[in-house]
Design a protein around this motif. Sequence first.
Motif, PDB file in Angstrom:
ATOM      1  N   ILE A  23     -97.315 -12.049  48.121  1.00 27.62           N
ATOM      2  CA  ILE A  23     -96.528 -10.939  47.583  1.00 27.62           C
ATOM      3  C   ILE A  23     -97.431  -9.759  47.204  1.00 27.62           C
ATOM      4  O   ILE A  23     -97.033  -8.598  47.315  1.00 27.62           O
ATOM      5  CB  ILE A  23     -95.726 -11.411  46.347  1.00 27.62           C
ATOM      6  N   LEU A  24     -98.671 -10.048  46.765  1.00 29.45           N
ATOM      7  CA  LEU A  24     -99.565  -8.985  46.281  1.00 29.45           C
ATOM      8  C   LEU A  24     -99.789  -7.911  47.335  1.00 29.45           C
ATOM      9  O   LEU A  24     -99.634  -6.717  47.070  1.00 29.45           O
ATOM     10  CB  LEU A  24    -100.906  -9.598  45.848  1.00 29.45           C
ATOM     11  N   VAL A  27     -96.906  -5.518  48.160  1.00 26.76           N
ATOM     12  CA  VAL A  27     -96.656  -4.434  47.213  1.00 26.76           C
ATOM     13  C   VAL A  27     -97.749  -3.374  47.299  1.00 26.76           C
ATOM     14  O   VAL A  27     -97.482  -2.172  47.344  1.00 26.76           O
ATOM     15  CB  VAL A  27     -96.558  -4.992  45.779  1.00 26.76           C
ATOM     16  N   LEU A 114    -102.153 -12.696  40.718  1.00 26.44           N
ATOM     17  CA  LEU A 114    -100.706 -12.899  40.641  1.00 26.44           C
ATOM     18  C   LEU A 114    -100.307 -13.310  39.232  1.00 26.44           C
ATOM     19  O   LEU A 114     -99.265 -12.884  38.712  1.00 26.44           O
ATOM     20  CB  LEU A 114    -100.272 -13.967  41.647  1.00 26.44           C
ATOM     21  N   ALA A 117    -100.009 -10.278  37.258  1.00 25.35           N
ATOM     22  CA  ALA A 117     -98.774  -9.553  37.582  1.00 25.35           C
ATOM     23  C   ALA A 117     -97.572 -10.139  36.861  1.00 25.35           C
ATOM     24  O   ALA A 117     -96.628  -9.421  36.512  1.00 25.35           O
ATOM     25  CB  ALA A 117     -98.543  -9.586  39.088  1.00 25.35           C
ATOM     26  N   CYS A 128     -93.254  -4.188  40.090  1.00 25.51           N
ATOM     27  CA  CYS A 128     -92.871  -4.268  41.509  1.00 25.51           C
ATOM     28  C   CYS A 128     -93.152  -5.650  42.080  1.00 25.51           C
ATOM     29  O   CYS A 128     -92.357  -6.188  42.852  1.00 25.51           O
ATOM     30  CB  CYS A 128     -93.633  -3.206  42.310  1.00 25.51           C
ATOM     31  N   VAL A 129     -94.294  -6.224  41.707  1.00 23.95           N
ATOM     32  CA  VAL A 129     -94.634  -7.571  42.179  1.00 23.95           C
ATOM     33  C   VAL A 129     -93.592  -8.570  41.693  1.00 23.95           C
ATOM     34  O   VAL A 129     -93.111  -9.417  42.451  1.00 23.95           O
ATOM     35  CB  VAL A 129     -96.044  -7.981  41.704  1.00 23.95           C
ATOM     36  N   ARG A 130     -93.219  -8.465  40.400  1.00 27.28           N
ATOM     37  CA  ARG A 130     -92.225  -9.401  39.861  1.00 27.28           C
ATOM     38  C   ARG A 130     -90.870  -9.218  40.537  1.00 27.28           C
ATOM     39  O   ARG A 130     -90.197 -10.200  40.888  1.00 27.28           O
ATOM     40  CB  ARG A 130     -92.097  -9.195  38.345  1.00 27.28           C
ATOM     41  N   TYR A 132     -90.301  -7.954  43.560  1.00 26.33           N
ATOM     42  CA  TYR A 132     -90.422  -8.433  44.942  1.00 26.33           C
ATOM     43  C   TYR A 132     -90.360  -9.955  44.977  1.00 26.33           C
ATOM     44  O   TYR A 132     -89.691 -10.558  45.831  1.00 26.33           O
ATOM     45  CB  TYR A 132     -91.741  -7.943  45.530  1.00 26.33           C
TER      46      TYR A 132
END
Length: 235
Positions: A23-24, A27, A114, A117, A128-130, A132
Amino acid sequence: MPTEVALLESRALRVEQMGRVDILDKVKSLVMLPDGIHVRTEDVARYFEVSTTSVRRLTDRHQKEFSENGLRVLRGSELRSFQSDMVSLWEGAGVESYPQAATQLRLYTRRTVLNVALLLRDSDIARCVRTYLLDAEGTLRAEYEALEVRVTRIESCLADVGSALQELGPVLCRMSERLDSLDRKVEVTQQLVGAMSVRLSDLSHDVVRMDARFDARLEAFAHQLKDLRRRTGRR
């Protein structure tokens, strides 16, 4: 599905998400050290667009959790060995110098980033990471639920097939018995045909013998008739 607040508050929920390091980069691009495994505190701060102090305070506040997810603090000979390795890799990449840590160096893996985040509140990138992550989990849950529905339908169909097979069982059993009976009748018929073939063969031999005997008698009769004519002609 967990919410963003739940992720911030529940360590158990964060543990469940620790494998989603992909995911990192979706974003924002995370620039790693030359070993491709670690980043420093300033690299993490740059990624989340916050101060290095914010990152250090966060990792100090949740030190045990971050340590379990790969955070390392290098000092002394371990630090010098790591810096030597980085200098070699840095020079191999064509970079003239590598920034040296004074007395210690905190190293973060993607898993640790992560983790940051999922805990960092004052960062738009972290949010945004959370988001997504939660959206991706929602999609996965929807796909799982759809798959579960399909599996349930298949199971119900298989149940119907099972009952149909149970009803078909006695029919197949009767058909098998009839086929066995037909096999026995065919076998008896084959035996009768074989016996008839032998009888016909014997009859054929008998007819041949009778033909031969008839021919011999007919020839003998012809001789007798011829002799009779000769005797009658003489008188």
